[in-house]
Design a protein around this motif. Structure first.
Motif, PDB file in Angstrom:
ATOM      1  N   THR A  36      -3.896  -6.920   2.669  1.00 23.49           N
ATOM      2  CA  THR A  36      -2.380  -6.307   2.507  1.00 23.49           C
ATOM      3  C   THR A  36      -2.068  -5.174   1.957  1.00 23.49           C
ATOM      4  O   THR A  36      -2.631  -3.868   1.523  1.00 23.49           O
ATOM      5  N   VAL A  37      -0.498  -5.251   2.367  1.00 22.09           N
ATOM      6  CA  VAL A  37       0.213  -3.721   2.466  1.00 22.09           C
ATOM      7  C   VAL A  37       1.426  -4.257   1.458  1.00 22.09           C
ATOM      8  O   VAL A  37       2.171  -5.096   1.399  1.00 22.09           O
ATOM      9  N   ILE A  38       1.475  -3.027   1.378  1.00 15.81           N
ATOM     10  CA  ILE A  38       2.674  -2.544   0.376  1.00 15.81           C
ATOM     11  C   ILE A  38       3.215  -1.704  -0.158  1.00 15.81           C
ATOM     12  O   ILE A  38       3.185  -0.627  -0.113  1.00 15.81           O
ATOM     13  N   GLU A  39       4.406  -2.327   0.797  1.00 13.83           N
ATOM     14  CA  GLU A  39       5.462  -0.590   0.738  1.00 13.83           C
ATOM     15  C   GLU A  39       5.854  -0.130  -0.265  1.00 13.83           C
ATOM     16  O   GLU A  39       5.991  -1.038  -1.451  1.00 13.83           O
ATOM     17  N   ASP A  40       5.498   1.402  -0.503  1.00 17.54           N
ATOM     18  CA  ASP A  40       6.345   2.283  -1.409  1.00 17.54           C
ATOM     19  C   ASP A  40       5.866   1.363  -2.509  1.00 17.54           C
ATOM     20  O   ASP A  40       6.883   0.995  -3.912  1.00 17.54           O
ATOM     21  N   ALA A  41       4.908   0.995  -3.039  1.00 12.39           N
ATOM     22  CA  ALA A  41       3.468   1.231  -4.273  1.00 12.39           C
ATOM     23  C   ALA A  41       3.850   1.841  -5.365  1.00 12.39           C
ATOM     24  O   ALA A  41       4.074   1.485  -6.614  1.00 12.39           O
ATOM     25  N   ALA A  42       3.854   3.093  -4.762  1.00 14.18           N
ATOM     26  CA  ALA A  42       3.977   4.442  -6.166  1.00 14.18           C
ATOM     27  C   ALA A  42       4.467   5.282  -5.451  1.00 14.18           C
ATOM     28  O   ALA A  42       4.689   5.143  -4.728  1.00 14.18           O
ATOM     29  N   TRP A  43       4.869   6.167  -6.314  1.00  9.26           N
ATOM     30  CA  TRP A  43       5.733   7.234  -5.721  1.00  9.26           C
ATOM     31  C   TRP A  43       5.379   8.650  -6.775  1.00  9.26           C
ATOM     32  O   TRP A  43       4.551   8.523  -8.042  1.00  9.26           O
ATOM     33  N   CYS A  44       5.676   9.772  -6.288  1.00 12.15           N
ATOM     34  CA  CYS A  44       5.172  11.037  -6.719  1.00 12.15           C
ATOM     35  C   CYS A  44       6.268  11.701  -6.479  1.00 12.15           C
ATOM     36  O   CYS A  44       7.370  12.117  -6.317  1.00 12.15           O
ATOM     37  N   TYR A  45       6.598  12.448  -8.030  1.00 16.01           N
ATOM     38  CA  TYR A  45       7.424  14.205  -7.555  1.00 16.01           C
ATOM     39  C   TYR A  45       6.533  15.513  -7.520  1.00 16.01           C
ATOM     40  O   TYR A  45       5.753  15.648  -8.171  1.00 16.01           O
ATOM     41  N   PRO A  46       6.820  16.017  -6.330  1.00 16.50           N
ATOM     42  CA  PRO A  46       5.492  17.162  -5.610  1.00 16.50           C
ATOM     43  C   PRO A  46       5.867  18.216  -6.697  1.00 16.50           C
ATOM     44  O   PRO A  46       5.225  18.909  -7.099  1.00 16.50           O
TER      45      PRO A  46
END
Length: 280
Positions: free
Chosen positions: A240-250
């Motif tokens: 399974t590949v889920i594009e853009d599954a998570a984000w962060c603010y560096p």
């Protein structure tokens, strides 16, 4: 709709006065014991309390300590400044015109700064409707037409920040569990709960609680005026590949710096459970 597109749409719809059931939206919320006696489409004109500047290339197009914010039903707040606070020598009148049934007929100007030309970037209502007479002598500039905007000396991205918009970050010991394709992706009892005006609560997990080998950097980046520049991760779990599954603010903005080093999961195929209960 991918996670980052959904997030961008949601963030564009969170103004507390004019959208999402706020008192200046066309339809007030049902959970209120008042009704506003007035037009369904509402305008509120109020001072913006700080100096604001806009640049095209290296040229300052506007510099004002007397800006105003127009809050208008179902729209993001729009910044207006006195015409005298615009660099008149950079403006070129055009034949472009638009009509607003609530404000009147708008005239437009292009901005020329050296070799740069921003067409129809500035507009004004020279003879506004009586119900919006305070627009007289003021002009607005399309945010995206300029290269940089400054609130005092702080560069602002995305759009002008709404003074009625709020973001709070709190530590939580609740059990946060992330699942995808029937697999446990991560769990934490030291997540951060981010509450933002008009949006569902978001849970940010420490990166050390998420197996790094499951996530690969994505080419996707988005901007939030209240949190900063977000970078995304694509999830790989089994087949399974889920594009853009998570984000962060560096490098998150002031007020939300706690979320640095944390990940938030949101995408089709991702399930977040808090104390065993699914949350959206």
């Amino acid at each position: 709709m991918t996670a980052h597109h959904r997030q961008a749409v949601l963030e564009a719809q969170t103004m507390s006065l004019t959208l999402g059931g706020g008192p200046l939206a066309s339809r007030p919320p049902e959970t209120a014991n008042y009704r506003i006696d007035g037009p369904a489409h509402r305008l509120l004109w109020e001072p913006f309390p700080r100096r604001v500047r806009a640049l095209l290339g290296s040229r300052t197009v506007l510099d004002s300590t007397d800006a105003k914010l127009l809050h208008e039903s179902n729209l993001l707040p729009q910044l207006y400044v006195p015409r005298t606070d615009l660099r008149e020598e950079l403006l070129e009148a055009t034949d472009h015109r638009t009509h607003c049934p609530f404000k009147g007929d708008a005239h437009y100007w292009s901005v020329r700064a050296g070799e740069r030309l921003a067409e129809n970037a500035v507009w004004s209502y020279p003879d506004p409707l009586d119900t919006a007479g305070w627009l007289t002598g003021h002009a607005a500039v399309y945010w995206s037409a300029m290269d940089a905007w400054f609130d005092e000396d702080d560069e602002v991205t995305g759009h002008i920040r709404d003074p009625y918009h709020r973001v709070d970050v709190r530590p939580t010991s609740r059990h946060v569990r992330i699942m995808a394709a029937g697999h446990d992706i991560a769990e934490s009892r030291r997540a951060l709960l981010l509450s933002e005006t008009g949006l569902p609560n978001r849970f940010y997990l420490p990166m050390s609680d998420v197996p790094a080998e499951l996530l690969l950097p994505s080419a996707t980046h988005t901007i939030c005026p209240y949190k900063g520049h977000a970078s995304y991760r694509t999830l790989h779990i089994g087949d399974t590949v889920i594009e853009d599954a998570a984000w962060c603010y560096p490098e998150p903005l002031d007020g939300v710096r706690r979320i640095a080093g944390h990940l938030c999961f949101l995408a089709d195929g991702i399930q977040t459970l808090v104390d065993g209960t699914p949350v959206g």
